[in-house]
Design an enzyme around this catalytic site. Sequence first.
Site, PDB file in Angstrom:
ATOM      1  N   LYS A 113       0.755  -1.209  -0.006  1.00  0.00           N
ATOM      2  CA  LYS A 113       0.049   0.019   0.139  1.00  0.00           C
ATOM      3  C   LYS A 113       0.942   1.254  -0.113  1.00  0.00           C
ATOM      4  CE  LYS A 113      -4.017  -2.264   0.466  1.00  0.00           C
ATOM      5  NZ  LYS A 113      -3.760  -3.574   0.700  1.00  0.00           N
TER       6      LYS A 113
HETATM    7  C1  LIG Z   1      -4.259  -5.089   0.193  1.00  0.00           C
HETATM    8  C2  LIG Z   1      -3.373  -6.035   0.052  1.00  0.00           C
HETATM    9  C3  LIG Z   1      -3.709  -6.930  -0.725  1.00  0.00           C
HETATM   10  C4  LIG Z   1      -4.602  -6.907  -1.685  1.00  0.00           C
HETATM   11  O1  LIG Z   1      -4.631  -5.811  -2.882  1.00  0.00           O
HETATM   12  P1  LIG Z   1      -5.931  -5.479  -3.398  1.00  0.00           P
HETATM   13  O2  LIG Z   1      -5.363  -4.212  -4.455  1.00  0.00           O
HETATM   14  O3  LIG Z   1      -6.828  -4.937  -2.477  1.00  0.00           O
HETATM   15  O4  LIG Z   1      -6.330  -6.727  -4.243  1.00  0.00           O
HETATM   16  C5  LIG Z   1      -2.803  -8.182  -0.782  1.00  0.00           C
HETATM   17  N1  LIG Z   1      -1.646  -8.064   0.014  1.00  0.00           N
HETATM   18  C6  LIG Z   1      -1.498  -7.173   1.037  1.00  0.00           C
HETATM   19  C7  LIG Z   1      -0.226  -7.518   1.735  1.00  0.00           C
HETATM   20  C8  LIG Z   1      -2.343  -6.185   1.222  1.00  0.00           C
HETATM   21  O5  LIG Z   1      -1.928  -5.138   1.929  1.00  0.00           O
END
Ligand SMILES: *Cc1c(COP(=O)(O)O)cnc(C)c1O
Length: 497
Positions: A113
Amino acid sequence: MNRIYYKSTRGNEKKVQSSEAILQGIAEDGGLFVPCETPKVEIDLNKLSKMNYKEVAYFVMSKFFTDFTEDELKSCINRAYDSKFDTEEIAPLTKVNDEFFLELYHGPTLAFKDMALSILPHLMTTSAKKLNLNKEIVILTATSGDTGKAALEGFTNIDGIKIVVFFPEQGVSQVQKYQMVTHKGNNTYVVAIKGNFDDAQSGVKEIFADNEFKEILEKNQYMFSSANSINIGRLIPQIVYYFYAYINLYKNNEIKEKEDINVVVPTGNFGNILAAYYAKQMGLPINKLLCASNDNKVLHDFIDTGIYDKNREFITTISPSMDILISSNLERLLYSLSRGNSLEINKLMKELKQNGKYKIEEDMKKSFQDFYGNHASEKETKDAIRKVYEESKYLIDTHTAVAYVVNEKYKKQQKDLRKTVIVSTASPYKFTNSVMNSIDDCYSDLDDFTLLEKMSELLNEEIPKNIKDLNKREVIHTVICEKNEMDNCIKKLLEIK
Ligand SMILES: *Cc1c(COP(=O)(O)O)cnc(C)c1O
């Protein structure tokens, strides 16, 4: 250069510039902003090979944020991808045996993120300046664990912005929870919800669509925006690392020019994999997009059958950031697959809201061929962590392991020999309990924080500084709220009526 405008997936014909779409977060009709067309690029690998991450970021983002000046966009990029990341590469591609792990967890909160949330605040404040906004922005964020901290990190002490984060009280790891409730910053609010991530996300979406609330805000000189991947300003920065990975494969002589690759993405809200799809649409040679789910395998079932059905038990897994039954960004893909048929999108989204379920038409299903879906059980996930560690002393986190398993299944089924990029979304240090217990039972009685030390001993490296001593920090945020009380909770926090 071609100007790109944005419009809602739900049919509101109004076209806006990227700065307006970023500020608003979600369209007035409840839809998501999508680019009216996907910009095509020429992939000149000799030129691209000489670029660092920031330069690739400019190359990609300037195609979408066409109302930003070069100076504005470069300044956002420079402020985002700096020493907050523990490597100058920003998103290193690590070869382990014959697999390529795209490590997206070198930012301040140790999860992918950060790739977008380190730049979103700068895109937002720049947009506010461009549009002469005279209101204070309140960011509302629902988190399955990682978005919350990354958003807090990005938005803390940014002038003109306040941020409220809602997380599921029981749905996040200990490290994730401590990262959020100990977060300092006088414009930040963190609230635990008595519910799961879907409750938090639906609650936030409803508040966005509440016109009465909007008026109250305006009276108080506030406006809402979103830091979730429903904000297009989060999605576009995620396209960058797919280009960067491809360029690195080429630079390392792993692929020839124009050679197709696959990518496998551990998926929850469908934002990360949608960015890969956009990269493909732009002209990046990607063959298949492998969508990896955990036991909450709504997307796997959907890709196989064309039926999206969230009416099922919500399962709490060891990959909590993917414990999601309503994948918001799928709406953007459906819009694209239906060639912009917003009537159809409205119908499907209404069915989802009313019955928790919808089915897409055959011809739309046909255009799904870019995607492959599968899932990993808890046992398969743990086995993968142990196998990779035993074979190569490389430690992957639970989310990355889900992707690893799905890639193995795909290769076995399809006999596809293309190179695959495994998108690594979190550091193993963020999920110490599940990761350490996957490699050996002897850790089962230890808590997450003791295991941080054990993990660092095992890997013979320092604990990442951003989570070191996390449990010794002061807990600042203690508000807990019922899932249907989120609006009142916000009013209290902002001291508005
Ligand atoms: C948010 C997240 C995901 C999923 O990503 P999306 O864009 O919501 O599909 C997968 N792995 C981790 C560690 C995340 O923080």
